[in-house]
Design a protein around this motif. Structure first.
Motif, PDB file in Angstrom:
ATOM      1  N   LEU A 188      -8.059   3.316   3.843  1.00 21.42           N
ATOM      2  CA  LEU A 188      -6.933   3.630   4.724  1.00 21.42           C
ATOM      3  C   LEU A 188      -6.887   5.114   5.088  1.00 21.42           C
ATOM      4  O   LEU A 188      -6.111   5.527   5.932  1.00 21.42           O
ATOM      5  CB  LEU A 188      -5.622   3.180   4.079  1.00 21.42           C
ATOM      6  N   HIS A 189      -7.716   5.921   4.429  1.00 24.14           N
ATOM      7  CA  HIS A 189      -7.794   7.337   4.810  1.00 24.14           C
ATOM      8  C   HIS A 189      -8.638   7.531   6.068  1.00 24.14           C
ATOM      9  O   HIS A 189      -8.598   8.572   6.694  1.00 24.14           O
ATOM     10  CB  HIS A 189      -8.374   8.193   3.668  1.00 24.14           C
TER      11      HIS A 189
ATOM     12  N   GLU B  61      -9.357   7.584   9.608  1.00 21.44           N
ATOM     13  CA  GLU B  61      -8.421   7.625  10.726  1.00 21.44           C
ATOM     14  C   GLU B  61      -9.029   7.173  12.045  1.00 21.44           C
ATOM     15  O   GLU B  61      -8.406   7.287  13.091  1.00 21.44           O
ATOM     16  CB  GLU B  61      -7.819   9.025  10.853  1.00 21.44           C
TER      17      GLU B  61
ATOM     18  N   TYR C 153      -0.747   1.882  11.642  1.00 19.18           N
ATOM     19  CA  TYR C 153       0.538   2.538  11.875  1.00 19.18           C
ATOM     20  C   TYR C 153       1.641   1.829  11.099  1.00 19.18           C
ATOM     21  O   TYR C 153       1.503   0.663  10.729  1.00 19.18           O
ATOM     22  CB  TYR C 153       0.887   2.495  13.364  1.00 19.18           C
TER      23      TYR C 153
ATOM     24  N   ASP D  22       1.658   9.506  10.925  1.00 14.37           N
ATOM     25  CA  ASP D  22       0.731   8.392  10.753  1.00 14.37           C
ATOM     26  C   ASP D  22      -0.396   8.591   9.745  1.00 14.37           C
ATOM     27  O   ASP D  22      -1.576   8.510  10.084  1.00 14.37           O
ATOM     28  CB  ASP D  22       0.140   8.023  12.116  1.00 14.37           C
TER      29      ASP D  22
ATOM     30  N   GLY E  13       0.787  -1.235   0.000  1.00 16.84           N
ATOM     31  CA  GLY E  13       0.000   0.000   0.000  1.00 16.84           C
ATOM     32  C   GLY E  13       0.818   1.284   0.000  1.00 16.84           C
ATOM     33  O   GLY E  13       0.345   2.312   0.441  1.00 16.84           O
ATOM     34  N   GLY E  14       2.051   1.215  -0.477  1.00 17.47           N
ATOM     35  CA  GLY E  14       2.845   2.428  -0.615  1.00 17.47           C
ATOM     36  C   GLY E  14       3.541   2.839   0.650  1.00 17.47           C
ATOM     37  O   GLY E  14       4.505   3.586   0.630  1.00 17.47           O
ATOM     38  N   LYS E  15       3.089   2.353   1.810  1.00 15.54           N
ATOM     39  CA  LYS E  15       3.658   2.843   3.047  1.00 15.54           C
ATOM     40  C   LYS E  15       3.880   1.731   4.059  1.00 15.54           C
ATOM     41  O   LYS E  15       4.781   1.809   4.881  1.00 15.54           O
ATOM     42  CB  LYS E  15       2.688   3.878   3.629  1.00 15.54           C
ATOM     43  N   TYR E  16       3.057   0.715   4.007  1.00 11.58           N
ATOM     44  CA  TYR E  16       3.014  -0.287   5.064  1.00 11.58           C
ATOM     45  C   TYR E  16       3.841  -1.508   4.723  1.00 11.58           C
ATOM     46  O   TYR E  16       4.323  -1.668   3.608  1.00 11.58           O
ATOM     47  CB  TYR E  16       1.562  -0.720   5.297  1.00 11.58           C
TER      48      TYR E  16
ATOM     49  N   ALA F 186      -1.655   5.881  -5.921  1.00 10.49           N
ATOM     50  CA  ALA F 186      -1.228   6.310  -4.596  1.00 10.49           C
ATOM     51  C   ALA F 186       0.288   6.362  -4.559  1.00 10.49           C
ATOM     52  O   ALA F 186       0.965   5.590  -5.233  1.00 10.49           O
ATOM     53  CB  ALA F 186      -1.743   5.332  -3.539  1.00 10.49           C
TER      54      ALA F 186
ATOM     55  N   THR G  17      -1.827   7.653   5.671  1.00 10.33           N
ATOM     56  CA  THR G  17      -1.674   6.684   4.606  1.00 10.33           C
ATOM     57  C   THR G  17      -1.052   7.362   3.373  1.00 10.33           C
ATOM     58  O   THR G  17      -0.665   8.522   3.412  1.00 10.33           O
ATOM     59  CB  THR G  17      -3.033   6.047   4.287  1.00 10.33           C
ATOM     60  N   SER G  18      -0.959   6.622   2.287  1.00  9.57           N
ATOM     61  CA  SER G  18      -0.405   7.183   1.064  1.00  9.57           C
ATOM     62  C   SER G  18      -1.321   8.258   0.514  1.00  9.57           C
ATOM     63  O   SER G  18      -2.509   8.295   0.819  1.00  9.57           O
ATOM     64  CB  SER G  18      -0.239   6.075   0.025  1.00  9.57           C
ATOM     65  N   THR G  19      -0.757   9.121  -0.317  1.00 13.99           N
ATOM     66  CA  THR G  19      -1.568  10.135  -0.983  1.00 13.99           C
ATOM     67  C   THR G  19      -2.237   9.507  -2.196  1.00 13.99           C
ATOM     68  O   THR G  19      -1.647   8.674  -2.879  1.00 13.99           O
ATOM     69  CB  THR G  19      -0.678  11.316  -1.388  1.00 13.99           C
ATOM     70  N   TYR G  20      -3.468   9.912  -2.433  1.00 12.05           N
ATOM     71  CA  TYR G  20      -4.205   9.367  -3.568  1.00 12.05           C
ATOM     72  C   TYR G  20      -4.543  10.492  -4.547  1.00 12.05           C
ATOM     73  O   TYR G  20      -5.034  11.547  -4.150  1.00 12.05           O
ATOM     74  CB  TYR G  20      -5.501   8.716  -3.074  1.00 12.05           C
ATOM     75  N   VAL G  21      -4.235  10.281  -5.816  1.00  9.12           N
ATOM     76  CA  VAL G  21      -4.672  11.217  -6.849  1.00  9.12           C
ATOM     77  C   VAL G  21      -5.748  10.506  -7.651  1.00  9.12           C
ATOM     78  O   VAL G  21      -5.526   9.388  -8.140  1.00  9.12           O
ATOM     79  CB  VAL G  21      -3.514  11.644  -7.779  1.00  9.12           C
TER      80      VAL G  21
ATOM     81  N   MET H  60      -6.845  -0.724  -2.295  1.00 11.61           N
ATOM     82  CA  MET H  60      -6.647   0.452  -1.456  1.00 11.61           C
ATOM     83  C   MET H  60      -6.839   1.748  -2.241  1.00 11.61           C
ATOM     84  O   MET H  60      -7.016   2.812  -1.670  1.00 11.61           O
ATOM     85  CB  MET H  60      -5.295   0.428  -0.740  1.00 11.61           C
ATOM     86  N   LEU H  61      -6.814   1.658  -3.567  1.00  9.85           N
ATOM     87  CA  LEU H  61      -7.060   2.852  -4.378  1.00  9.85           C
ATOM     88  C   LEU H  61      -8.543   3.215  -4.394  1.00  9.85           C
ATOM     89  O   LEU H  61      -8.912   4.343  -4.690  1.00  9.85           O
ATOM     90  CB  LEU H  61      -6.577   2.631  -5.819  1.00  9.85           C
TER      91      LEU H  61
END
Lengths: 403, 370
Positions: free
Chosen positions: A267-268, A270, A275, B276, A33-36, A296, B278-282, A258-259
């Motif tokens: 995942l947006h 909160e 984490y 904390d 997911g780009g971060k996790y 993403a 998540t990724s940015t989404y476009v 996740m997109l």
């Protein structure tokens, strides 16, 4: 230190169906997911559910995972009582062995669990993407007076034969369990998440260990033995997003999910944060000629080309005139000018030379069979190379089979 | 143990930062998509191996305390040494309520702290400086040069609010100290100094005994012929954030890859607090070009030549040009913004239009709803 409930996270699996992606690391350490990393999901779920003591059972290539987990601070699991503990197999005075199965892994750590004298133990997997409140599941376990509670979700009937299927009575107590049944009697699939009353589980683990014919596996041995003995087994219904990312296709699917928050993986949101140990890098820069849509990205990337329907991890570079579509790029990958990457998973640190063509659409492959194109971490392709759809390359750029 | 100690000044000063400093000191102004100004001086010190850093606070410092925490994000949460936050504690006269008039007064306010410094040398830095200095090299240079005080300067005479300027002789020794110039000349001082801890204590005590409070007037200017003041000239990017215009112009410079490459060189990474998110989404209809974008944003409109902090939402049809949007700004559909600096948690409602100009960027105060 007495705890009401602790969690044990099975993170020792090799993840052989992720092939080259897990050549150097355990499956739970695979980026997502780009971060996790996959393990962020169960660890964050624990933290958000108020479980402050987690044992992480590691065995296969644990280095990356160990350093990622560290003190547990990113998940708030570094408290002075409890916290996250890495539990590799160890030697005792009578020797020691590798973890032989999921149940044996817990059996070998009975001593660890006894340190906390818990009433309940939650058993988790390190290869699922989902948000779940374990405290709600423990509440269900208590209310049902169960010895074991298994989380289940409804799956489409036609897919039911791929899962461990639970039959339940009118109180949602489990009456029957069938591993991958040919003719499923129910469509409630086990998610591989269990809550046990520790005293009972401790007894079954000891008995299971004494049985030389057992494979020491929860699904194959311990659960059937408990059912057979008439223990109270409760089902806990889960309706949110859940995906086992044990295969390349499902890992890719979950990234695409996740997109689109409509998939259920938002995942947006909160209210239930996931984490992660974050990478320190400046924000991402999108260049004058970049064209990023339905995608993403995270920190530290410089995007000058086209990125569509893709998930990019941190510190990715996409050069001018390059195009990345329907792909998952793991950290530090570079796609040089004019290269095209389609329907691919690129491992950490891959470098795609200028003008390369990696992967392709399902239509482009016809009549040959199509599949995702996967590059092992640190695979470097010279300029102008072509890698057909469905091909998998190791770090030296040699083709390897998905068998 | 590294022989250099860091002191960062983050007390309230007269600036032209308007709304941005209504709720914080200049040192905790968000900058560059994910940083606070003070992250730069902290990282500069830590990257030079400095283990002990004191941050002198006075006035509107809650945001700073939130940001610094235990100092963990800079590896400054240590058993010995590490980060020391220094709100005013030696109350004398009116210091509890009146802003410090100068660095000497600020240092006297933490005089007992100066006695606890374990290192032989001290680097003084301002928290509103955005730069990536090779402090290890400057420190080494200070010792080699035999200077009493090393004065770090930029190699331009860029006008900055309340700036100090230094004229030097060919050997690099300071010959003139100037400030409040209408037409700056000489080298622009970055308010970064290195001197021995013993000299610092002496200067603070001596000035205080004479009722002097100003570092640059009562030390640098008054003693330039007695002490050996030498310049270290830094040729790279160095921004002092003291006015809205300067904030805006300096932010926009980050869209230049050469400046980013230098300010964010991997050799001396700038560390910041995690977010904390998540990724940015476009989105499919989103368009985002020539912009610096932090994590956790959702972009479904058009974004050009802008800087987005974490968690910014740009709804479909919204158009953002030449803006700096702080954390969690929400721009609803069909709103048009140009040359706007939006502080945290600003919300711009559907269809609104807000236009500043490159020479007059408009600031939307924290939490405002337009």
């Amino acid at each position: 230190m007495k705890k009401e409930c602790i969690a044990m996270l099975l993170a020792g699996g090799q993840g052989s169906r992720l092939y080259v992606l897990t050549g150097e690391m355990a499956k739970p350490a695979v980026p997502f997911g780009g971060k996790y990393r996959i393990i962020d999901f169960p660890l964050s779920n624990c933290s958000n559910s108020g479980i402050d003591t987690v044992g992480v059972l590691t065995q296969y290539r644990p280095l990356e995972l160990n350093s990622y987990i560290g003190s547990g601070q990113p998940w708030d699991l570094d408290g002075s009582t409890g916290g996250v503990h890495i539990l590799p197999p160890y030697m005792g005075s009578k020797g020691g062995t590798w973890y032989k199965g999921t149940a044996n892994a817990i059996y070998q750590n009975i001593g660890f669990i006894d340190l906390y004298d818990p009433d309940y133990v939650v058993i988790l997997s390190g290869d699922h993407i989902y948000k779940m409140d374990y405290s709600d599941m423990v509440a269900r376990h208590k209310a049902a007076g169960a010895a074991c509670t298994i989380s289940v979700m409804e799956v489409p009937w036609e897919e039911a034969s791929r899962f461990g299927i639970m039959s339940v009575n009118e109180e949602d107590m489990i009456t029957e369990f069938a591993e991958k049944p040919k003719e499923p009697k129910s469509n409630l699939a086990s998610m591989g998440i269990y809550v046990f009353s520790w005293k009972t589980l401790r007894r079954y683990l000891t008995e299971d260990e004494a049985d030389p014919n057992s494979e020491n596996d929860f699904g194959k041995n311990v659960i059937p033995a408990m059912l057979g003995n008439g223990e109270r087994m409760a089902a806990y219904r889960f309706a949110g997003y859940w995906k086992d990312v044990g295969t390349l296709e499902s890992l890719w699917d979950a990234n695409m999910d996740m997109l689109s928050p409509e998939s259920g993986l938002d995942l947006h949101d909160e209210s239930w944060p996931i984490y992660a140990r974050s990478v320190n890098a400046p924000p991402t820069f999108l260049g004058e000629d970049s064209h990023v849509t339905h995608s993403a990205f995270n920190r530290g990337s410089v995007l000058d080309g086209t990125v569509e329907n893709s998930v990019l991890s941190s510190n990715v570079r996409v050069g001018k005139g390059a195009r990345v579509s329907y792909s998952v790029l793991l950290p530090n990958t570079v796609v040089e000018d004019g290269a095209v990457v389609e329907y691919a998973i690129l491992g950490e640190g891959c470098k795609i030379g200028a003008g390369c063509q990696v992967g392709g659409t399902p239509e482009s492959a016809a009549p040959a069979p199509w599949g995702l194109t996967v590059l092992a971490p640190h695979c470097e392709l010279e300029a102008g190379k072509r890698v057909r759809p469905g091909i998998m390359l190791d770090r030296n750029g040699e083709e390897v089979s998905k068998k | 143990m590294n022989g250099l100690h860091g002191i960062i000044f983050s007390y309230e000063k007269r600036t032209d930062l308007r709304e941005l400093t209504e709720i914080r000191s200049a040192a905790s102004i968000p900058f560059g998509g994910r940083y606070r100004a003070v992250d730069f001086s902290l990282s500069n010190l830590v990257n030079a191996g400095v283990t002990d850093v004191g941050v002198v606070l006075h006035g509107r410092y809650q945001s700073m305390l939130d940001h610094l925490g235990t100092g963990k994000d800079w590896d400054l949460s240590r058993k010995r040494g590490g980060l020391r936050v220094l709100p005013p504690f030696n109350y004398q006269k009116d210091w509890g309520v009146m802003p410090f008039r100068g660095k000497i007064e600020a240092l006297f306010g933490v005089r007992s702290y100066l006695d606890t410094i374990r290192q032989d040398y001290v680097a003084l830095m301002d928290g509103d400086l955005v730069v990536n200095l090779p402090m290890a090299e400057i420190y080494e240079n200070h010792i080699k040069s035999g200077a009493d005080i090393t004065v770090v300067c930029g190699n331009d005479s860029f006008a900055t609010e309340g700036g100090s300027y230094f004229e030097i002789d060919p050997e690099g020794r300071v010959t003139e100290v100037l400030y409040n110039l209408h037409h700056p000349r000489g080298y622009r001082g970055l308010e970064v100094y290195i001197l021995s801890t013993a000299l610092l204590r002496d200067l603070v005590d001596e000035c205080f005994a004479k009722d002097q409070y100003s570092w640059r007037r009562d030390v640098l200017r008054a003693k330039k012929d007695v002490l050996n003041l030498r310049c270290y000239i830094w040729k790279g990017f160095a921004a002092q954030i003291r006015s809205i215009q300067e904030y805006y112009d300096r932010s926009m410079q980050l869209l230049d890859p050469a400046i980013r490459a230098e300010l964010f060189t991997p050799e001396r990474p700038i560390r910041a607090k995690g977010a904390d998110k998540t990724s940015t989404y476009v989105g499919s209809e989103g368009r985002c070009i020539n912009s610096l974008v932090a994590e956790g944003c959702r972009i479904e409109g058009i974004v050009e030549n802008s800087i987005l902090f974490p968690g910014v939402v740009v709804e479909p049809g919204a158009v953002i040009r030449n803006c700096v949007l702080f954390k969690e700004t929400v721009i609803h559909s069909n709103a048009h913004l140009a040359y706007i600096i939006a502080d945290k948690d600003v919300e711009v409602l559907e269809g609104r239009t807000l236009m500043g100009h490159a020479t007059y960027p408009i600031v939307l105060a924290k939490g405002s709803k337009v």
